[in-house]
Design an enzyme around this catalytic site. Structure first.
Site, PDB file in Angstrom:
ATOM      1  N   SER A 119     -19.296 -15.579  60.055  1.00 35.41           N
ATOM      2  CA  SER A 119     -20.337 -16.769  60.327  1.00 35.41           C
ATOM      3  C   SER A 119     -20.284 -17.728  59.328  1.00 35.41           C
ATOM      4  O   SER A 119     -20.886 -18.700  59.115  1.00 35.41           O
ATOM      5  CB  SER A 119     -21.723 -15.824  60.243  1.00 35.41           C
ATOM      6  OG  SER A 119     -21.883 -15.290  58.957  1.00 35.41           O
ATOM      7  N   HIS A 140     -17.266 -17.038  66.875  1.00 39.59           N
ATOM      8  CA  HIS A 140     -18.482 -16.611  66.430  1.00 39.59           C
ATOM      9  C   HIS A 140     -19.685 -16.483  67.252  1.00 39.59           C
ATOM     10  O   HIS A 140     -20.168 -17.376  67.779  1.00 39.59           O
ATOM     11  CB  HIS A 140     -18.945 -17.577  65.208  1.00 39.59           C
ATOM     12  CG  HIS A 140     -20.356 -17.162  64.392  1.00 39.59           C
ATOM     13  ND1 HIS A 140     -21.173 -18.349  64.139  1.00 39.59           N
ATOM     14  CD2 HIS A 140     -20.850 -16.085  64.184  1.00 39.59           C
ATOM     15  CE1 HIS A 140     -22.145 -17.840  63.603  1.00 39.59           C
ATOM     16  NE2 HIS A 140     -21.979 -16.454  63.619  1.00 39.59           N
ATOM     17  N   GLU A 152     -19.761 -19.974  68.943  1.00 42.66           N
ATOM     18  CA  GLU A 152     -19.132 -21.338  68.064  1.00 42.66           C
ATOM     19  C   GLU A 152     -17.737 -21.060  68.060  1.00 42.66           C
ATOM     20  O   GLU A 152     -17.191 -19.893  67.797  1.00 42.66           O
ATOM     21  CB  GLU A 152     -19.527 -21.154  66.696  1.00 42.66           C
ATOM     22  CG  GLU A 152     -20.887 -22.122  66.469  1.00 42.66           C
ATOM     23  CD  GLU A 152     -21.522 -21.966  65.037  1.00 42.66           C
ATOM     24  OE1 GLU A 152     -21.799 -22.966  64.480  1.00 42.66           O
ATOM     25  OE2 GLU A 152     -21.171 -20.933  64.036  1.00 42.66           O
ATOM     26  N   ASN A 190     -25.189 -21.822  61.014  1.00 42.58           N
ATOM     27  CA  ASN A 190     -25.519 -21.043  59.636  1.00 42.58           C
ATOM     28  C   ASN A 190     -25.695 -22.444  58.670  1.00 42.58           C
ATOM     29  O   ASN A 190     -26.388 -22.025  57.465  1.00 42.58           O
ATOM     30  CB  ASN A 190     -24.558 -19.935  59.337  1.00 42.58           C
ATOM     31  CG  ASN A 190     -25.072 -18.953  60.108  1.00 42.58           C
ATOM     32  OD1 ASN A 190     -26.359 -18.506  60.256  1.00 42.58           O
ATOM     33  ND2 ASN A 190     -24.059 -18.155  60.400  1.00 42.58           N
TER      34      ASN A 190
END
Length: 291
Positions: A119, A140, A152, A190
């Protein structure tokens, strides 16, 4: 590339979720871990989650049984090497991930694509430790994997178009949506989410509000489905801290400095739901704020 068999390394919450959705979509999956108990728990969790989906009418019992039949488990990386696509979903520590890929290399088929569910960690740097940086990228998933729609996809500097296209096709087959992100620390989700959580911890640390008031303010005032501290407990405070450290180190900006209170909770082993204590205490019938 025609991907038919997928290897998932790591049988924790993310790994078993990835195995679940891949098998449900029709892929044969080999789920790997170093611990047989973790593998048994993962299969049990997958069965439980599939049964829940069936009870809601999203799938039928035949699909439950077929999905479970497409999942096998293994304690050895040699079995993972015989797959078309590998998704590493181990703990969010770069040294651990590098060691896994180095141990896996001798067992790989020439065409196998390597990916990491990291991440936050540099895809380019992870890829450079392998023999196939052009067939390496970030894959991800969001937690919980069976529920969340976004994936992702992160290219490293050497990732070729065929690899990206093959992984994009897998996301489409899962019925999920792919977001293409550049290889910068923490990528898109994130990069935005973790500083918000960190700021919520600072708000608690500085006494601006209690755990309950901070979470209620964001749920009722910003229409968030979960408060930031509740979400941090769900993600895992160790994971939140690891991502903040990657942001702080990778971007050299003090605005990403992890809150000392977050560090203190992690040092205490209060990592959230998985350890039954974090910003909330989960050991009773109802979660109780710890501050």
């Amino acid at each position: 590339m025609d991907i038919q068999k997928i290897g998932v390394i790591g049988a924790g919450q993310m790994g078993n979720g990835i195995a679940h959705v891949m098998a449900l979509a029709g892929y044969n999956v080999v789920l790997n871990d170093i611990n047989q108990q973790a593998l048994d728990a993962a299969v049990s969790a997958i069965q439980k989650n599939l049964t829940r989906q069936a009870s809601k009418g999203k799938i039928d019992q035949i699909e439950v049984e077929a999905t479970l039949g497409r999942i096998s488990t293994s304690l050895t990386l040699a079995d993972i090497g015989k797959t078309d696509l590998v998704i590493e979903a181990a703990t969010e520590r770069e040294t651990v991930k590098q060691a896994i890929f180095e141990d896996l290399l001798p067992h790989l088929l020439p065409h196998t694509i390597l990916t990491s569910n990291t991440s936050s960690i540099s895809i380019t740097r992870l890829a450079s430790r392998t023999d196939r940086p052009e067939r390496f990228m970030g894959f991800h998933f969001m937690n919980p994997v069976p529920v969340m729609q976004l994936v992702e996809l992160i290219r490293g500097i050497a990732t070729d178009e065929a690899t990206f296209s093959a992984c994009h096709a897998v996301v489409e087959k899962l019925g999920k949506t792919a977001a293409s992100a550049e290889d910068f620390p923490a990528f898109i989700v994130n990069r935005i989410l973790m500083p918000m959580i960190n700021e919520a911890v600072y708000t608690l640390y500085e006494g601006v509000g209690s755990v309950k008031s901070i979470d209620e303010s964001m749920k009722l005032g910003a229409n968030h489905p979960m408060g930031p501290l509740e979400l941090a407990d769900f993600i895992g405070l160790d994971t939140c801290l690891a991502i903040m450290n990657v942001l702080h180190d990778g971007l050299a900006d003090t605005k990403y400095r992890p809150c000392p209170l977050l560090t203190k909770y992690v040092e205490a082993g209060w990592l959230g739901r998985k350890t039954q204590r974090g910003f909330y205490d989960y050991r009773g019938e109802t979660p109780v704020p710890t501050r």
